[in-house]
Design a protein around this motif. Structure first.
Motif, PDB file in Angstrom:
ATOM      1  N   ALA A 138     -84.499 -16.783  82.334  1.00  0.00           N
ATOM      2  CA  ALA A 138     -84.910 -15.533  82.863  1.00  0.00           C
ATOM      3  C   ALA A 138     -84.155 -15.007  83.220  1.00  0.00           C
ATOM      4  CB  ALA A 138     -85.930 -16.424  83.836  1.00  0.00           C
ATOM      5  N   ASP A 139     -82.321 -15.246  82.964  1.00  0.00           N
ATOM      6  CA  ASP A 139     -81.698 -14.592  84.083  1.00  0.00           C
ATOM      7  C   ASP A 139     -81.400 -12.701  82.523  1.00  0.00           C
ATOM      8  OD1 ASP A 139     -80.750 -15.992  86.050  1.00  0.00           O
ATOM      9  OD2 ASP A 139     -79.107 -16.760  85.131  1.00  0.00           O
ATOM     10  N   ARG A 140     -81.753 -13.280  81.314  1.00  0.00           N
ATOM     11  CA  ARG A 140     -81.078 -11.970  80.664  1.00  0.00           C
ATOM     12  C   ARG A 140     -82.095 -12.362  79.113  1.00  0.00           C
ATOM     13  NH1 ARG A 140     -74.485 -12.237  79.129  1.00  0.00           N
ATOM     14  NH2 ARG A 140     -75.665 -10.296  78.624  1.00  0.00           N
ATOM     15  N   ASN A 141     -82.943 -12.309  79.162  1.00  0.00           N
ATOM     16  CA  ASN A 141     -84.588 -11.562  78.755  1.00  0.00           C
ATOM     17  C   ASN A 141     -84.398 -11.057  77.987  1.00  0.00           C
ATOM     18  OD1 ASN A 141     -85.544 -14.222  79.447  1.00  0.00           O
ATOM     19  ND2 ASN A 141     -87.462 -13.541  80.682  1.00  0.00           N
ATOM     20  N   LEU A 142     -84.191 -10.602  76.343  1.00  0.00           N
ATOM     21  CA  LEU A 142     -84.133  -9.145  75.651  1.00  0.00           C
ATOM     22  C   LEU A 142     -84.942  -8.763  75.121  1.00  0.00           C
ATOM     23  CD1 LEU A 142     -80.845 -10.782  73.874  1.00  0.00           C
ATOM     24  CD2 LEU A 142     -80.805  -9.374  75.815  1.00  0.00           C
ATOM     25  N   THR A 143     -86.345  -9.416  75.995  1.00  0.00           N
ATOM     26  CA  THR A 143     -87.345  -8.499  74.895  1.00  0.00           C
ATOM     27  C   THR A 143     -88.132  -9.198  76.362  1.00  0.00           C
ATOM     28  OG1 THR A 143     -87.348  -9.379  73.181  1.00  0.00           O
ATOM     29  CG2 THR A 143     -89.149  -8.622  73.834  1.00  0.00           C
ATOM     30  N   PRO A 144     -89.002  -7.990  76.786  1.00  0.00           N
ATOM     31  CA  PRO A 144     -89.716  -7.346  78.002  1.00  0.00           C
ATOM     32  C   PRO A 144     -91.689  -9.207  77.488  1.00  0.00           C
ATOM     33  CG  PRO A 144     -89.497  -5.514  77.439  1.00  0.00           C
ATOM     34  CD  PRO A 144     -88.812  -6.347  76.631  1.00  0.00           C
ATOM     35  N   THR A 145     -92.106  -9.359  78.953  1.00  0.00           N
ATOM     36  CA  THR A 145     -92.337 -10.501  78.781  1.00  0.00           C
ATOM     37  C   THR A 145     -94.238  -9.343  78.601  1.00  0.00           C
ATOM     38  OG1 THR A 145     -91.250 -12.281  80.104  1.00  0.00           O
ATOM     39  CG2 THR A 145     -93.765 -12.763  79.277  1.00  0.00           C
ATOM     40  N   PHE A 146     -94.675  -9.728  77.135  1.00  0.00           N
ATOM     41  CA  PHE A 146     -95.477  -9.667  76.968  1.00  0.00           C
ATOM     42  C   PHE A 146     -96.582 -10.342  76.240  1.00  0.00           C
ATOM     43  CE2 PHE A 146     -98.725  -7.438  73.919  1.00  0.00           C
ATOM     44  CZ  PHE A 146     -99.215  -5.480  74.857  1.00  0.00           C
ATOM     45  N   PHE A 147     -97.551 -10.122  76.699  1.00  0.00           N
ATOM     46  CA  PHE A 147     -98.763 -11.218  76.117  1.00  0.00           C
ATOM     47  C   PHE A 147    -100.232  -9.470  75.645  1.00  0.00           C
ATOM     48  CE2 PHE A 147     -96.087 -13.158  79.489  1.00  0.00           C
ATOM     49  CZ  PHE A 147     -96.692 -14.616  78.275  1.00  0.00           C
TER      50      PHE A 147
END
Length: 477
Positions: free
Chosen positions: A146-155
């Motif tokens: 969660a600190d360094r997600n390189l891709t936004p959370t998309f569903f």
């Protein structure tokens, strides 16, 4: 009348010596910062360089960085003491990456308090502690990164259904509008791996307390109605099985049996370590032998329950904190061959009848049989019995109990005998039925307690509904 005191004037603005500023050049854009701003969230990337005692002050007043200047404007606001919040999921990820790059731990902690979830273009900004409720779930899988997600959370899911999912995570009860809404919610709950919500939606109804039994110990008997395909076979147990396990297990061996799995777990080995004394090793062997003895008692008792000539109810225990519930199964689109007294078939089946399952329902029932050690069903048509207090809505007319149902069954049987060979069973088409399941003599026993159906295609066609209620709608097509 008293006169209020005049407001105190603001402190005068003070100017800093331009020579005290440090210039940070981010991809060609200058950002002047004071030492107090640099040390606001220290230690960080800038303080480690500008406060280095071995630095050359004449050459380290300016720093060049190849990063995004738009994101750095928010970084500067944070270093000046302002609250910085992300605008969307992309902005959050960019801020988080640069916060890690500049080693701004206070900003990282601030950004971690909320997260964005993009559901088919609709943004949901939620607190991280909320999104991680009902764990472990899909969102908990993202937590280590969660600190360094390189891709936004998309569903690519339904935003409307996600609103209900979010309400569940916030601790609210979800208002289920209809059967389709429940089915769609169940799909979403399984997708996001929300086990508590899956169990609530699978159970489908509140706990139902059955009738008014004569025995005081049976006056409160919670039961649950479930659709057959939603049943998880590992949660189905035999009546009194759980009670026997509690009695057979000692305080030391409690928990060696898993009721959810329908079989005992592996024994716990004690005293097998290298530093264990001989006495401890002997004690561990005794304990293991006791575990095996208790497991064998449990298995023997289970076999006795299954092979008993008395009808044993099958119970459903979805979670550890819920007591076993009497299980009522809802089955739809089935056929019932009613065997009335005096017919040729009644000599073979007695008062029992034949129920024709769909292939998918037959697979689910056989999974339950294999889980409990019962004889599997070889054919789609299997024996079923009617409850003496059955409620049967046949051709739109309700019949309460077998006493009311049997005369109409005989009448319909005589009518059908004109077009079918005599002695055959009466074929009824059931839209849906509630069936209580149990086991007896190693076989599964199905008892219909409520059903609705039709005796012929004519009766079924009479209850069909038009797609349009108004004739004007038809002419407009």
């Amino acid at each position: 009348m008293s006169i209020s005191a005049a407001p105190r004037p603001l402190p005068p603005l003070t100017t800093s010596d331009p020579r005290s500023f440090y210039t940070i050049v981010v991809s060609g854009e200058n950002f002047p910062l004071t030492m107090s701003a640099i040390q606001y969230d220290a230690p960080n990337f800038f303080s480690e360089i500008f406060t280095n005692p071995n630095r050359d002050e004449s050459t380290t007043k300016m720093m060049y960085i190849n990063r995004n200047p738009d994101v750095f404007r928010d970084i500067v606001k944070h270093m000046q003491g302002y609250y910085v919040a992300a605008r969307d999921e992309v902005h959050l990820e960019n801020l988080m990456m640069d916060a890690h790059f500049y080693k701004l731990n206070r900003l990282i902690e601030n950004l971690r308090q909320t997260m964005f979830v993009n559901v088919s273009g609709t943004l949901f900004k939620v607190a991280r502690e909320t999104i991680l409720n009902d764990s472990p779930n899909f969102f908990a899988l993202l937590e280590p990164f969660a600190d360094r997600n390189l891709t936004p959370t998309f569903f690519c899911r339904s935003p409307e259904l996600f609103k209900d999912i979010l309400s569940h995570l916030q601790g609210y009860e979800i208002h289920v509008r209809d059967k389709i809404h429940r089915s769609n919610l169940l799909k979403e709950a399984r997708y996001f791996k929300l086990n508590n919500l899956v169990q609530k939606l699978s159970l489908g109804t509140e706990y139902i307390y059955s009738g008014f039994p004569t025995r005081p110990e049976d006056r409160i008997k919670p039961e649950v109605t479930m659709i057959l395909k939603n049943i998880k076979v590992k949660h189905v147990i035999v009546k009194e099985w759980r009670e026997f396990v509690k009695e057979a297990s000692t305080a030391r061996t409690h928990g060696i049996f898993s009721g959810n799995e329908g079989r005992p777990s592996n024994p716990i080995s004690i005293g097998s370590g290298s530093n264990t004394s001989k006495a401890d090793g002997q004690k561990g062997q005794d304990t293991t032998m006791a575990d095996n003895s208790n497991k064998e008692k449990i298995l023997q008792h289970n076999r006795a329950l299954i092979q008993s000539a008395q009808l044993q109810d099958l119970l459903y225990k979805p979670t550890a904190d819920i007591e076993p519930l009497a299980l009522i199964v809802e089955i739809s689109s089935i056929e019932l061959f009613a065997i009335w007294p005096g017919s040729v078939n009644s000599s073979m089946l007695g008062d029992q009848h034949l129920l024709v399952y769909r292939g998918q329902d037959l697979i689910c029932l056989n999974k339950i049989c294999k889980q409990l050690g019962l004889q599997t069903l070889a054919m789609a048509a299997n024996v079923v019995q009617l409850s003496p207090n059955i409620y049967f809505c046949l051709d739109g007319q309700p019949y309460k109990g077998q006493d009311e149902l049997e005369p109409i069954i005989r009448k319909l049987a005589l009518t059908s005998a004109k077009v079918t060979p005599p002695g055959r069973a009466l074929r009824l088409f059931l839209g849906r039925a509630l069936v209580k399941i149990g086991c007896k003599s190693g076989q599964i026993v199905m008892t219909i307690v409520k059903a609705e159906g039709w005796s012929s295609d004519k009766e079924y066609n009479a209850c069909r509904k038009y797609l349009t209620e108004d004739k004007k709608d038809v002419s407009a097509l």
